[in-house]
Design an enzyme around this catalytic site. Structure first.
Site, mmCIF file in Angstrom:
data_model
loop_
_atom_site.group_PDB
_atom_site.id
_atom_site.type_symbol
_atom_site.label_atom_id
_atom_site.label_comp_id
_atom_site.label_asym_id
_atom_site.label_seq_id
_atom_site.Cartn_x
_atom_site.Cartn_y
_atom_site.Cartn_z
ATOM 1 N N SER A 111 -12.855 -27.736 -22.045
ATOM 2 C CA SER A 111 -11.552 -27.859 -22.731
ATOM 3 C C SER A 111 -11.747 -29.089 -23.542
ATOM 4 O O SER A 111 -12.661 -29.901 -23.383
ATOM 5 C CB SER A 111 -10.570 -28.232 -21.771
ATOM 6 O OG SER A 111 -9.329 -28.633 -22.269
ATOM 7 N N TYR A 140 -7.737 -32.960 -14.020
ATOM 8 C CA TYR A 140 -7.896 -31.652 -14.805
ATOM 9 C C TYR A 140 -9.027 -32.081 -15.864
ATOM 10 O O TYR A 140 -10.018 -31.447 -15.965
ATOM 11 C CB TYR A 140 -6.702 -31.207 -15.893
ATOM 12 C CG TYR A 140 -7.135 -30.085 -16.624
ATOM 13 C CD1 TYR A 140 -7.334 -28.913 -16.172
ATOM 14 C CD2 TYR A 140 -7.227 -30.145 -17.932
ATOM 15 C CE1 TYR A 140 -7.685 -27.537 -16.917
ATOM 16 C CE2 TYR A 140 -7.421 -28.998 -18.832
ATOM 17 C CZ TYR A 140 -7.829 -27.748 -18.333
ATOM 18 O OH TYR A 140 -7.816 -26.737 -19.042
HETATM 19 N N1 LIG Z 1 -5.040 -22.109 -22.783
HETATM 20 C C1 LIG Z 1 -5.450 -22.990 -23.080
HETATM 21 O O1 LIG Z 1 -4.892 -24.215 -24.015
HETATM 22 C C2 LIG Z 1 -6.948 -23.866 -22.429
HETATM 23 C C3 LIG Z 1 -7.629 -25.070 -23.224
HETATM 24 C C4 LIG Z 1 -8.527 -25.362 -22.651
HETATM 25 C C5 LIG Z 1 -9.217 -24.666 -21.600
HETATM 26 N N2 LIG Z 1 -8.646 -23.910 -21.181
HETATM 27 C C6 LIG Z 1 -9.342 -23.176 -19.886
HETATM 28 O O2 LIG Z 1 -9.567 -21.611 -20.144
HETATM 29 C C7 LIG Z 1 -9.450 -21.000 -18.945
HETATM 30 C C8 LIG Z 1 -8.534 -19.803 -18.932
HETATM 31 O O3 LIG Z 1 -7.453 -20.232 -18.640
HETATM 32 P P1 LIG Z 1 -6.052 -19.407 -19.639
HETATM 33 O O4 LIG Z 1 -5.562 -20.407 -20.665
HETATM 34 O O5 LIG Z 1 -6.419 -18.191 -20.012
HETATM 35 O O6 LIG Z 1 -5.060 -19.505 -18.620
HETATM 36 P P2 LIG Z 1 -4.270 -18.351 -17.582
HETATM 37 O O7 LIG Z 1 -3.865 -17.249 -18.471
HETATM 38 O O8 LIG Z 1 -3.455 -18.734 -16.786
HETATM 39 O O9 LIG Z 1 -5.594 -17.598 -17.050
HETATM 40 C C9 LIG Z 1 -6.353 -18.268 -15.842
HETATM 41 C C10 LIG Z 1 -7.269 -16.952 -15.290
HETATM 42 O O10 LIG Z 1 -8.063 -17.937 -14.162
HETATM 43 C C11 LIG Z 1 -7.786 -16.899 -13.094
HETATM 44 N N3 LIG Z 1 -7.867 -17.595 -11.823
HETATM 45 C C12 LIG Z 1 -7.062 -18.553 -11.395
HETATM 46 N N4 LIG Z 1 -7.556 -19.159 -10.112
HETATM 47 C C13 LIG Z 1 -8.481 -18.077 -9.734
HETATM 48 C C14 LIG Z 1 -9.372 -17.976 -8.692
HETATM 49 N N5 LIG Z 1 -9.315 -18.756 -7.552
HETATM 50 N N6 LIG Z 1 -10.138 -16.978 -8.540
HETATM 51 C C15 LIG Z 1 -10.555 -16.295 -9.638
HETATM 52 N N7 LIG Z 1 -9.499 -16.377 -10.651
HETATM 53 C C16 LIG Z 1 -8.846 -17.364 -10.881
HETATM 54 C C17 LIG Z 1 -6.371 -16.240 -13.092
HETATM 55 O O11 LIG Z 1 -6.515 -14.956 -12.455
HETATM 56 P P3 LIG Z 1 -5.843 -14.594 -11.252
HETATM 57 O O12 LIG Z 1 -4.617 -15.532 -10.773
HETATM 58 O O13 LIG Z 1 -5.503 -13.126 -11.391
HETATM 59 O O14 LIG Z 1 -6.902 -14.897 -10.128
HETATM 60 C C18 LIG Z 1 -6.497 -15.988 -14.835
HETATM 61 O O15 LIG Z 1 -7.259 -14.851 -15.158
HETATM 62 C C19 LIG Z 1 -9.268 -22.259 -17.702
HETATM 63 O O16 LIG Z 1 -10.576 -22.604 -17.462
HETATM 64 C C20 LIG Z 1 -8.709 -23.192 -18.586
HETATM 65 O O17 LIG Z 1 -8.887 -24.562 -17.943
HETATM 66 C C21 LIG Z 1 -7.416 -23.058 -21.462
#
Ligand SMILES: NC(=O)c1ccc[n+]([C@@H]2O[C@H](COP(=O)([O-])OP(=O)(O)OC[C@H]3O[C@@H](n4cnc5c(N)ncnc54)[C@H](OP(=O)(O)O)[C@@H]3O)[C@@H](O)[C@H]2O)c1
Length: 248
Positions: free
Chosen positions: A143, A156
């Site tokens: 991130s 985080y």
């Molecule tokens: N969106 C942003 O602005 C942003 C920025 C920088 C980095 N990121 C990173 O991008 C990644 C994806 O996040 P996102 O933004 O797409 O958020 P999101 O829509 O909340 O998706 C998170 C995903 O992680 C899965 N997850 C959470 N806990 C889990 C577990 N114990 N086992 C398996 N899967 C799990 C969730 O699936 P289930 O709940 O179905 O298990 C979901 O598919 C994360 O690592 C986040 O830190 C996001």
């Protein structure tokens, strides 16, 4: 559209929403076989059905990345069904921001379990096969918080700094096995991520910020595809991207 993606077997954790789902859709459309893991299997099944109906090869499995056996089973299933694993996208994560003095220790532990240990389990599961194949690509999602620390985001940010440190160590160690490593560090992208914040005031601030600045999740999918689609001898080690208007 892209070179070097079609036919690859790509395992994606956290594929049930947000960035993981967007990557699954984009890579499947580019001809990759996608193997999807997350806990919400109802969501995974809908995505898998849609991709399959468009002619994509796809497998979806219930996976909790805090369980090492689940992650190993996901990657093993990819190899059993499709013969190999070309890319491991360690994407699952959560971001329950809060100031440290609110002592949300359970959430700290959850972030460590999912954002760090989940990535390590993904590395372990994929390395086993990639070493034997003498090829592969491990893509870890960090991130902008892996580069910058902000108030209420210390834990985080610590987990995302850890992802970068692990990825850089991995990069240096996997040279004998012809494995590529990429860190992807997004800024604000519109997903369900802010919904993991339990503190009301912090949640409001982050939701307001995302509503104002966040860019669509296909930005991430294109960044992943860019790294994977390079010729085999080119290793894109890190991509940082933000909404054009995002300052920090
Ligand atoms: N969106 C942003 O602005 C942003 C920025 C920088 C980095 N990121 C990173 O991008 C990644 C994806 O996040 P996102 O933004 O797409 O958020 P999101 O829509 O909340 O998706 C998170 C995903 O992680 C899965 N997850 C959470 N806990 C889990 C577990 N114990 N086992 C398996 N899967 C799990 C969730 O699936 P289930 O709940 O179905 O298990 C979901 O598919 C994360 O690592 C986040 O830190 C996001």
């Amino acid at each position: 559209m892209y070179e070097n993606i079609s036919g690859k077997v790509i395992v994606i954790t956290g594929a049930s929403s947000g960035l993981g789902e967007a990557a699954a859709r984009h890579l499947s459309a580019a001809g990759a076989t996608v193997v999807l893991g997350a806990r919400r299997t109802d969501r995974l099944d809908i995505i898998a059905k849609e991709l399959g109906a468009r002619g994509g090869k796809v497998l979806a499995l219930a996976t909790d990345v805090t369980r090492r056996d689940d992650v190993q089973r996901l990657v093993d299933a990819a190899v059993e069904k499709f013969g190999r694993v070309d890319v491991m996208l360690n994407n699952a994560g959560l971001m329950p921001h809060s100031p440290l003095d609110r002592l949300k220790v359970d959430e700290w532990e959850r972030m460590i379990d999912v954002n760090i240990k989940g990535v390590l389990y993904g590395i372990a599961a994929a390395l086993f096969h990639m070493k034997r194949q003498k090829s592969g690509h491990i893509v870890n999602v960090s991130s902008v918080a892996g580069h910058k620390v902000t108030p209420a985001g210390a834990v985080y940010a610590a987990t995302k700094h850890a992802v970068r440190a692990l990825s850089e160590g991995l990069r240096q160690e996997v040279k004998p096995y012809n494995i590529r490593t990429t860190i992807i560090s997004p800024g604000a992208v519109a997903t369900e991520l802010p919904n993991t914040i339990s503190e009301e005031d912090i949640s409001k601030g982050i939701h307001d910020f995302y509503n104002e600045y966040a860019i669509p999740a296909d930005s991430f999918a294109r960044a992943v595809a860019f790294a994977i689609s390079q010729p085999d001898e080119v290793d894109i080690n890190e991509i940082v991207f933000r909404p054009t208007r995002q300052v920090l």
